[in-house]
Design a protein around this motif. Structure first.
Motif, PDB file in Angstrom:
ATOM      1  N   THR A  52       1.113   6.457  -1.946  1.00  0.00           N
ATOM      2  CA  THR A  52       0.158   5.866  -1.001  1.00  0.00           C
ATOM      3  C   THR A  52       0.478   6.200   0.453  1.00  0.00           C
ATOM      4  O   THR A  52      -0.350   5.955   1.330  1.00  0.00           O
ATOM      5  CB  THR A  52       0.124   4.333  -1.151  1.00  0.00           C
ATOM      6  OG1 THR A  52       1.427   3.806  -0.854  1.00  0.00           O
ATOM      7  CG2 THR A  52      -0.319   3.923  -2.550  1.00  0.00           C
ATOM      8  N   ALA A 112      -7.238  -5.913  -0.871  1.00  0.00           N
ATOM      9  CA  ALA A 112      -7.025  -4.874   0.134  1.00  0.00           C
ATOM     10  C   ALA A 112      -7.298  -5.474   1.506  1.00  0.00           C
ATOM     11  O   ALA A 112      -8.395  -5.969   1.758  1.00  0.00           O
ATOM     12  CB  ALA A 112      -7.962  -3.692  -0.116  1.00  0.00           C
ATOM     13  N   GLU A 114      -7.192  -4.221   5.230  1.00  0.00           N
ATOM     14  CA  GLU A 114      -7.031  -3.044   6.080  1.00  0.00           C
ATOM     15  C   GLU A 114      -6.290  -3.377   7.367  1.00  0.00           C
ATOM     16  O   GLU A 114      -5.510  -2.581   7.854  1.00  0.00           O
ATOM     17  CB  GLU A 114      -8.388  -2.417   6.361  1.00  0.00           C
ATOM     18  CG  GLU A 114      -9.003  -1.845   5.090  1.00  0.00           C
ATOM     19  CD  GLU A 114     -10.343  -1.176   5.316  1.00  0.00           C
ATOM     20  OE1 GLU A 114     -10.837  -1.170   6.463  1.00  0.00           O
ATOM     21  OE2 GLU A 114     -10.882  -0.647   4.334  1.00  0.00           O
ATOM     22  N   ASP A 115      -6.567  -4.559   7.926  1.00  0.00           N
ATOM     23  CA  ASP A 115      -5.837  -5.054   9.096  1.00  0.00           C
ATOM     24  C   ASP A 115      -5.723  -6.563   8.933  1.00  0.00           C
ATOM     25  O   ASP A 115      -6.697  -7.287   9.141  1.00  0.00           O
ATOM     26  CB  ASP A 115      -6.541  -4.698  10.400  1.00  0.00           C
ATOM     27  CG  ASP A 115      -5.700  -5.004  11.631  1.00  0.00           C
ATOM     28  OD1 ASP A 115      -4.772  -5.851  11.548  1.00  0.00           O
ATOM     29  OD2 ASP A 115      -5.944  -4.405  12.683  1.00  0.00           O
ATOM     30  N   SER A 135      -1.170  -4.005   7.331  1.00  0.00           N
ATOM     31  CA  SER A 135      -2.101  -3.752   6.232  1.00  0.00           C
ATOM     32  C   SER A 135      -1.373  -3.958   4.900  1.00  0.00           C
ATOM     33  O   SER A 135      -0.158  -3.782   4.808  1.00  0.00           O
ATOM     34  CB  SER A 135      -2.702  -2.352   6.315  1.00  0.00           C
ATOM     35  OG  SER A 135      -1.705  -1.378   6.241  1.00  0.00           O
ATOM     36  N   LEU A 137      -2.004  -3.844   0.379  1.00  0.00           N
ATOM     37  CA  LEU A 137      -2.790  -3.510  -0.799  1.00  0.00           C
ATOM     38  C   LEU A 137      -1.990  -3.970  -2.008  1.00  0.00           C
ATOM     39  O   LEU A 137      -0.850  -3.542  -2.202  1.00  0.00           O
ATOM     40  CB  LEU A 137      -3.012  -1.993  -0.857  1.00  0.00           C
ATOM     41  CG  LEU A 137      -3.801  -1.431  -2.032  1.00  0.00           C
ATOM     42  CD1 LEU A 137      -5.238  -1.951  -2.013  1.00  0.00           C
ATOM     43  CD2 LEU A 137      -3.789   0.093  -1.967  1.00  0.00           C
ATOM     44  N   PRO A 159      -2.730  -0.529  10.716  1.00  0.00           N
ATOM     45  CA  PRO A 159      -3.936  -0.751   9.920  1.00  0.00           C
ATOM     46  C   PRO A 159      -4.221   0.481   9.055  1.00  0.00           C
ATOM     47  O   PRO A 159      -3.987   1.609   9.486  1.00  0.00           O
ATOM     48  CB  PRO A 159      -5.031  -0.947  10.978  1.00  0.00           C
ATOM     49  CG  PRO A 159      -4.289  -1.427  12.184  1.00  0.00           C
ATOM     50  CD  PRO A 159      -2.969  -0.706  12.152  1.00  0.00           C
ATOM     51  N   ARG A 160      -4.700   0.234   7.832  1.00  0.00           N
ATOM     52  CA  ARG A 160      -4.975   1.333   6.891  1.00  0.00           C
ATOM     53  C   ARG A 160      -6.316   1.101   6.202  1.00  0.00           C
ATOM     54  O   ARG A 160      -6.526   0.043   5.617  1.00  0.00           O
ATOM     55  CB  ARG A 160      -3.915   1.367   5.786  1.00  0.00           C
ATOM     56  CG  ARG A 160      -2.516   1.680   6.183  1.00  0.00           C
ATOM     57  CD  ARG A 160      -2.220   3.154   6.208  1.00  0.00           C
ATOM     58  NE  ARG A 160      -2.498   3.863   4.993  1.00  0.00           N
ATOM     59  CZ  ARG A 160      -1.577   4.210   4.100  1.00  0.00           C
ATOM     60  NH1 ARG A 160      -0.311   3.893   4.275  1.00  0.00           N
ATOM     61  NH2 ARG A 160      -1.925   4.889   3.036  1.00  0.00           N
ATOM     62  N   PRO A 161      -7.185   2.079   6.196  1.00  0.00           N
ATOM     63  CA  PRO A 161      -8.426   1.965   5.416  1.00  0.00           C
ATOM     64  C   PRO A 161      -8.147   2.346   3.961  1.00  0.00           C
ATOM     65  O   PRO A 161      -8.298   3.499   3.573  1.00  0.00           O
ATOM     66  CB  PRO A 161      -9.364   2.971   6.103  1.00  0.00           C
ATOM     67  CG  PRO A 161      -8.454   4.003   6.685  1.00  0.00           C
ATOM     68  CD  PRO A 161      -7.158   3.277   7.026  1.00  0.00           C
ATOM     69  N   TRP A 162      -7.718   1.387   3.149  1.00  0.00           N
ATOM     70  CA  TRP A 162      -7.327   1.664   1.765  1.00  0.00           C
ATOM     71  C   TRP A 162      -8.501   2.184   0.957  1.00  0.00           C
ATOM     72  O   TRP A 162      -8.338   3.066   0.124  1.00  0.00           O
ATOM     73  CB  TRP A 162      -6.754   0.414   1.108  1.00  0.00           C
ATOM     74  CG  TRP A 162      -5.551  -0.136   1.787  1.00  0.00           C
ATOM     75  CD1 TRP A 162      -5.489  -1.292   2.521  1.00  0.00           C
ATOM     76  CD2 TRP A 162      -4.229   0.411   1.806  1.00  0.00           C
ATOM     77  NE1 TRP A 162      -4.210  -1.490   2.988  1.00  0.00           N
ATOM     78  CE2 TRP A 162      -3.408  -0.458   2.565  1.00  0.00           C
ATOM     79  CE3 TRP A 162      -3.647   1.547   1.262  1.00  0.00           C
ATOM     80  CZ2 TRP A 162      -2.062  -0.233   2.787  1.00  0.00           C
ATOM     81  CZ3 TRP A 162      -2.295   1.789   1.479  1.00  0.00           C
ATOM     82  CH2 TRP A 162      -1.522   0.902   2.234  1.00  0.00           C
ATOM     83  N   GLY A 163      -9.676   1.583   1.155  1.00  0.00           N
ATOM     84  CA  GLY A 163     -10.883   2.020   0.468  1.00  0.00           C
ATOM     85  C   GLY A 163     -10.785   1.953  -1.054  1.00  0.00           C
ATOM     86  O   GLY A 163      -9.816   1.456  -1.626  1.00  0.00           O
TER      87      GLY A 163
END
Length: 190
Positions: A52, A112, A114-115, A135, A137, A159-163
């Motif tokens: 990841t 999830a 993201e932030d 962030s 997940l 921050p991560r946009p896990w999506g």
């Protein structure tokens, strides 16, 4: 994604109630898990962190009073420095009100964030303030009886946009690990 567990009258419940904790502790004892570090679960966590790109990865077994990371990956250099120039020490045991895994256990499904600073329920959470986690997940480890044994999770200081790809990855790895934990005979395949 947000989650609002029921609140007792007159009080904000930041950490959800864990009614399955006694059954989980019994089941984890049957499997020989949740009381000591597992090198195989550390290896699993390291591979998950690499997959990841997250600096932290955990296999967490919550109980009535706290949480225990039987599998833990932390980078050699902790990516956050406090105002006094020191880095926090990341350990294997945490109180129940630290972090996000208790919410995954209560939800019984992946989470999830993201932030995490976008969610008022996590304001003041020691994982945000002390360790700089921004962030998260995570997914539950659900055994064949439907009991949530714990969680598999990753965290980052940015921050991560896990999506959807992130959710798919964490859920698949949690499901596979749950099968392996349930079928273990005192050892893990990692």
């Amino acid at each position: 994604m947000s989650y609002d567990p029921p609140r007792p009258a007159g009080r904000l419940l930041l950490t959800p109630e864990d009614k399955e904790a006694p059954a989980r502790v019994r089941r984890l004892r049957e499997l020989g898990l949740g009381e000591h570090p597992e090198p195989a679960l550390d290896a699993f966590a390291q591979r998950l962190a690499e997959l990841t790109g997250a600096p932290y990865a955990m296999v967490n077994f919550p109980h009535e009073r706290g949480q225990f990371y039987a599998g833990l990956y932390v980078p050699d250099v902790v990516p956050v420095v406090r105002g006094d120039g020191t880095s926090p020490r990341v350990g294997r045991a945490l109180p129940r009100d630290h972090g996000f895994c208790p919410h995954v256990v209560a939800r019984r499904k992946a989470l999830a964030l993201e932030d995490v600073r976008d969610y008022p329920r996590f304001a003041g959470n020691p994982m945000v303030d002390e360790f700089g986690v921004h962030s998260y997940l995570g997914a539950p480890l659900i055994d064949g009886t439907g009991l949530v044994l714990g969680t598999v999770s990753v965290a980052d200081v940015a921050p991560r946009p896990w999506g959807q790809p992130g959710l798919t990855t964490i859920k698949e790895h949690a499901a596979q690990l749950a099968l392996e934990l349930e079928g273990r005979d005192g050892r893990l395949p990692y």
